[in-house]
Design a protein around this motif. Sequence first.
Motif, PDB file in Angstrom:
ATOM      1  N   ASN A   1       6.118  -1.210  -2.473  1.00  0.00           N
ATOM      2  CA  ASN A   1       6.189  -1.613  -3.957  1.00  0.00           C
ATOM      3  C   ASN A   1       7.246  -1.582  -4.493  1.00  0.00           C
TER       4      ASN A   1
ATOM      5  N   SER B   1       4.749  -2.224   5.590  1.00  0.00           N
ATOM      6  CA  SER B   1       3.748  -1.064   4.910  1.00  0.00           C
ATOM      7  C   SER B   1       3.531   0.088   6.148  1.00  0.00           C
ATOM      8  N   SER B   2       4.206  -0.331   7.053  1.00  0.00           N
ATOM      9  CA  SER B   2       4.136   0.900   8.178  1.00  0.00           C
ATOM     10  C   SER B   2       5.164   1.746   8.230  1.00  0.00           C
ATOM     11  N   GLY B   3       6.057   1.696   7.156  1.00  0.00           N
ATOM     12  CA  GLY B   3       7.202   2.591   6.977  1.00  0.00           C
ATOM     13  C   GLY B   3       8.402   1.973   7.555  1.00  0.00           C
TER      14      GLY B   3
ATOM     15  N   ILE C   1       0.777  -1.079   0.012  1.00  0.00           N
ATOM     16  CA  ILE C   1       0.057  -0.202  -0.034  1.00  0.00           C
ATOM     17  C   ILE C   1       0.809   1.321  -0.182  1.00  0.00           C
ATOM     18  N   THR C   2       2.182   1.249   0.136  1.00  0.00           N
ATOM     19  CA  THR C   2       2.866   2.393  -0.202  1.00  0.00           C
ATOM     20  C   THR C   2       3.922   2.069  -1.165  1.00  0.00           C
ATOM     21  N   PRO C   3       4.620   3.300  -1.697  1.00  0.00           N
ATOM     22  CA  PRO C   3       5.721   3.096  -2.833  1.00  0.00           C
ATOM     23  C   PRO C   3       6.744   2.405  -2.105  1.00  0.00           C
TER      24      PRO C   3
END
Length: 353
Positions: free
Chosen positions: A21, A144-146, A16-18
């Motif tokens: 990805n 996906s949390s960073g 869900i985040t670049p």
Amino acid sequence: MKKILLVVDVQKGFIITPAVNDIKNNIDSLIKSGFFDVVISTVYQNYEDSPIIKLMGWDKLLTSDEQQLIGEARYQSDYVIRKHRYSAVNDDLIKVLMKVGEGQLPECVFVVGVDTECCVLTTATDIFELGIRPIVLNKYCGSSSGLANHKAGLLSMQSLVGKCNMSDELILSEGDIDRVYAVAVSRTAERNQALEPIEKRVVKHLKEKNWSISFAESCTGGLAVAQLVSVPDASQVLKASVITYANDAKMRFLGVSGDSIIEHGVVSEDVVREMAVGVAKLNAAEVGVGISGIAGPGGATAIKPIGMVCFGFYINGKIYTFTEQFGNIGRNNVRYASVDFAYNKLLELLIQE
């Protein structure tokens, strides 16, 4: 030894985040490479009233669309394991591992995937508890949390399964897999000293020689010197660092020749040679490091693709240059790979002096 790749939760609901990805693209390239004998993918299925929903309020991965594997994992996995917990280790996975091992659990499993701080972490530790070596490929994991949670997950895994079972290598050939495995199994307790962080070893060698060092960075943007500064004794060897991103900065601060840039291009061994020499002489340092490359997504040409990085090393009067092709692995991954290469090559050159 069969090479087994376990891909944890590369699902539509996670990507869900670049940043994640980019990791998905890395994993895709790993699966497509054909370097592994077996690829096992896991699918996390959330459920109503699960602890994640009750305690975190996170109601994702409930639908079949969100649970769906994406990329190469969807099409090229030999086995797909469904799970309802963070960890992929369940009866189904054990049965598959026994089948692949012809009645025995394998000696080793390579682990990649999402999310580093929970799903990958618990999977790696549970594999470890089974007596299987989990070799976690850090460059092929993400959160996906960073980035902060990804790094936290790596630190937790390091303490739980051992730093020896984690690798920062980029897998570009089957030989890379063999090397990663060989390094993991050879890291015995008596070799721990030699396996301390590479930046600490660089500082130690510089101190022994009574040499100082300076960096001239372009595409890495200060990552290389930041890694050295993490060592408490860095102040005893570090003179200065210059981030010369623009061409005119390279010319103005480092004395890089405009003719060299015009004739060879800013990403060239000729330019990094001048960067390394220039930053060393500017700061009266015995060692200078110059780095210039194409991290992407733009800037590539037919002969200089994304992932091409040039390195220059000035070592007490001697000059060395190298060019590496890391591939289109994502902008930040190119930068991190460049720093890894720079330190490994720098240590090698310092040792041979």
